[in-house]
Design a protein around this motif. Structure first.
Motif, PDB file in Angstrom:
ATOM      1  N   LYS A 111       0.853  -1.176   0.000  1.00  0.00           N
ATOM      2  CA  LYS A 111       0.000   0.000   0.000  1.00  0.00           C
ATOM      3  C   LYS A 111       0.895   1.234   0.000  1.00  0.00           C
ATOM      4  CE  LYS A 111      -3.858   2.365   0.487  1.00  0.00           C
ATOM      5  NZ  LYS A 111      -4.922   2.370  -0.567  1.00  0.00           N
TER       6      LYS A 111
ATOM      7  N   THR B 105       0.569   5.329   0.134  1.00  0.00           N
ATOM      8  CA  THR B 105      -0.410   6.349   0.445  1.00  0.00           C
ATOM      9  C   THR B 105       0.277   7.683   0.684  1.00  0.00           C
ATOM     10  OG1 THR B 105      -2.345   6.848   1.818  1.00  0.00           O
ATOM     11  CG2 THR B 105      -0.409   6.030   2.951  1.00  0.00           C
ATOM     12  N   LYS B 106      -0.458   8.729   0.507  1.00  0.00           N
ATOM     13  CA  LYS B 106       0.082  10.061   0.772  1.00  0.00           C
ATOM     14  C   LYS B 106      -0.072  10.368   2.257  1.00  0.00           C
ATOM     15  CE  LYS B 106      -0.720  12.020  -3.808  1.00  0.00           C
ATOM     16  NZ  LYS B 106      -1.382  13.092  -4.592  1.00  0.00           N
ATOM     17  N   ARG B 107       0.877  11.113   2.761  1.00  0.00           N
ATOM     18  CA  ARG B 107       0.834  11.542   4.155  1.00  0.00           C
ATOM     19  C   ARG B 107      -0.496  12.224   4.453  1.00  0.00           C
ATOM     20  NH1 ARG B 107       5.634  15.400   5.596  1.00  0.00           N
ATOM     21  NH2 ARG B 107       4.395  16.694   4.205  1.00  0.00           N
TER      22      ARG B 107
ATOM     23  N   GLN C  14      -3.377  10.627   4.703  1.00  0.00           N
ATOM     24  CA  GLN C  14      -4.502   9.783   4.318  1.00  0.00           C
ATOM     25  C   GLN C  14      -4.706   8.665   5.346  1.00  0.00           C
ATOM     26  OE1 GLN C  14      -6.487  10.242   1.333  1.00  0.00           O
ATOM     27  NE2 GLN C  14      -5.465  12.209   1.665  1.00  0.00           N
ATOM     28  N   ASN C  15      -5.895   8.085   5.330  1.00  0.00           N
ATOM     29  CA  ASN C  15      -6.199   6.933   6.179  1.00  0.00           C
ATOM     30  C   ASN C  15      -6.006   5.654   5.383  1.00  0.00           C
ATOM     31  OD1 ASN C  15      -6.991   8.912   7.979  1.00  0.00           O
ATOM     32  ND2 ASN C  15      -9.183   8.541   7.683  1.00  0.00           N
ATOM     33  N   VAL C  16      -5.539   4.609   6.050  1.00  0.00           N
ATOM     34  CA  VAL C  16      -5.383   3.302   5.397  1.00  0.00           C
ATOM     35  C   VAL C  16      -5.958   2.231   6.308  1.00  0.00           C
ATOM     36  CG1 VAL C  16      -3.354   3.918   4.029  1.00  0.00           C
ATOM     37  CG2 VAL C  16      -3.043   2.975   6.327  1.00  0.00           C
TER      38      VAL C  16
ATOM     39  N   GLU D 254      -6.535  -0.020  11.206  1.00  0.00           N
ATOM     40  CA  GLU D 254      -6.677   1.248  10.516  1.00  0.00           C
ATOM     41  C   GLU D 254      -5.672   2.243  11.073  1.00  0.00           C
ATOM     42  OE1 GLU D 254     -10.355   3.395  11.059  1.00  0.00           O
ATOM     43  OE2 GLU D 254      -9.979   4.665   9.314  1.00  0.00           O
TER      44      GLU D 254
ATOM     45  N   THR E   7      -1.968   9.241   8.230  1.00  0.00           N
ATOM     46  CA  THR E   7      -0.671   8.575   8.170  1.00  0.00           C
ATOM     47  C   THR E   7       0.481   9.566   8.139  1.00  0.00           C
ATOM     48  OG1 THR E   7      -0.936   8.420   5.768  1.00  0.00           O
ATOM     49  CG2 THR E   7      -1.471   6.456   7.068  1.00  0.00           C
TER      50      THR E   7
ATOM     51  N   SER F  38       5.616   4.167   7.848  1.00  0.00           N
ATOM     52  CA  SER F  38       6.083   3.264   6.793  1.00  0.00           C
ATOM     53  C   SER F  38       6.763   2.060   7.433  1.00  0.00           C
ATOM     54  CB  SER F  38       7.062   3.985   5.862  1.00  0.00           C
ATOM     55  OG  SER F  38       6.416   5.024   5.171  1.00  0.00           O
TER      56      SER F  38
ATOM     57  N   LEU G 211       3.555  -0.988   3.976  1.00  0.00           N
ATOM     58  CA  LEU G 211       3.005   0.365   3.839  1.00  0.00           C
ATOM     59  C   LEU G 211       4.128   1.349   3.564  1.00  0.00           C
ATOM     60  CD1 LEU G 211       0.721   2.493   4.133  1.00  0.00           C
ATOM     61  CD2 LEU G 211       1.318   2.606   6.574  1.00  0.00           C
TER      62      LEU G 211
ATOM     63  N   VAL H 107       4.467   5.464   3.085  1.00  0.00           N
ATOM     64  CA  VAL H 107       3.813   6.772   3.174  1.00  0.00           C
ATOM     65  C   VAL H 107       4.712   7.798   2.509  1.00  0.00           C
ATOM     66  CG1 VAL H 107       2.833   8.511   4.701  1.00  0.00           C
ATOM     67  CG2 VAL H 107       2.736   6.095   5.347  1.00  0.00           C
TER      68      VAL H 107
END
Lengths: 112, 110
Positions: free
Chosen positions: A11, A13-15, A17-19, A78, A82, A87, A109, A111
């Motif tokens: 995954k 994701t941008k800093r 955001q929720n994952v 969850e 992030t 990471s 993950l 980020v």
């Protein structure tokens, strides 16, 4: 039974955001654990469930982290808002009481 | 506070040689001591485990030696093979979730 299954495997994701990650344990196992592993380190305990009850949470688990195990089956982890420090590889394991843990292959993950 | 201290960080062994990895713990409440093997991109896999009522346990080429008074335990891999090249983690538990050492990266060279 194919062991412990984790999704997604990766995954990005941008800093901010929720994952959410999912873990499906071995069906006969009543305990489910979440660990975090960074490069060159051993797995660090985050939290664990016995059936649907969350029994222990590590101090590593900040308020941005939440885990659930509805009906004592699969679990979700969850991370809200992030940060780059989140990471890591997030590992799920299951066991029957205190017997040997079986780990999944993890969710990596990143980020950015 | 690191509850389980593992050494060495890395180890290079010739094919056919013996690989030895050591761990020390502080918490006397620990009563379960497993070793895990991890390949890149995979989760740790249980290799062998011991409880403190015995001083040694052997499974194939893998042996755990346990010294309760010294609070130390070690993994011996006999006749090491290139396929054993991986990262090995010791761990400990005692009515608590497993705590892991930092790992030893083993390379077995031909």
């Amino acid at each position: 039974d194919t062991g412990v299954s984790q999704n997604p495997r990766h995954k990005i994701t941008k800093r901010g955001q929720n994952v959410t990650f999912r873990c499906d344990p071995i069906s006969e196992h009543n305990r489910l654990y979440w660990y975090r592993q960074t490069l060159g380190q051993g797995p660090e305990f985050l939290t664990y469930f016995q059936n649907e009850a969350q029994l222990e949470k590590s101090r590593l688990l900040s308020d941005r982290f939440s885990a659930e195990r509805p009906k004592g089956s699969f679990s979700t982890l969850e991370i809200q808002r992030t940060e780059q420090g989140d990471s890591a590889m997030y590992l799920c394991a299951s066991s029957f009481l205190e017997s040997g843990y079986t780990f999944g292959s993890g969710t990596r993950l990143t980020v950015v | 506070q690191q509850q389980v201290k593992q050494s060495p960080q890395s180890l290079i062994v010739q094919k056919g040689g013996i690989s030895i990895i050591n761990c020390a713990y502080e918490n006397t409440a620990f009563d379960y001591f497993p070793w895990y093997q991890q390949f890149p991109g995979k989760g740790p896999a249980l290799l062998i485990a011991i409880r403190p009522d015995v001083s040694e346990k052997k499974e194939g080429r893998f042996t755990i030696s346990f010294n309760k008074s010294a609070k130390q335990f070690s993994l011996h891999i006999m006749d090491s093979q290139p396929g054993d090249s991986a990262t090995y983690f010791c761990a400990a538990a005692g009515n608590t979730p497993l705590v892991f050492g930092k790992g030893t990266r083993l390379s077995v060279i031909a």
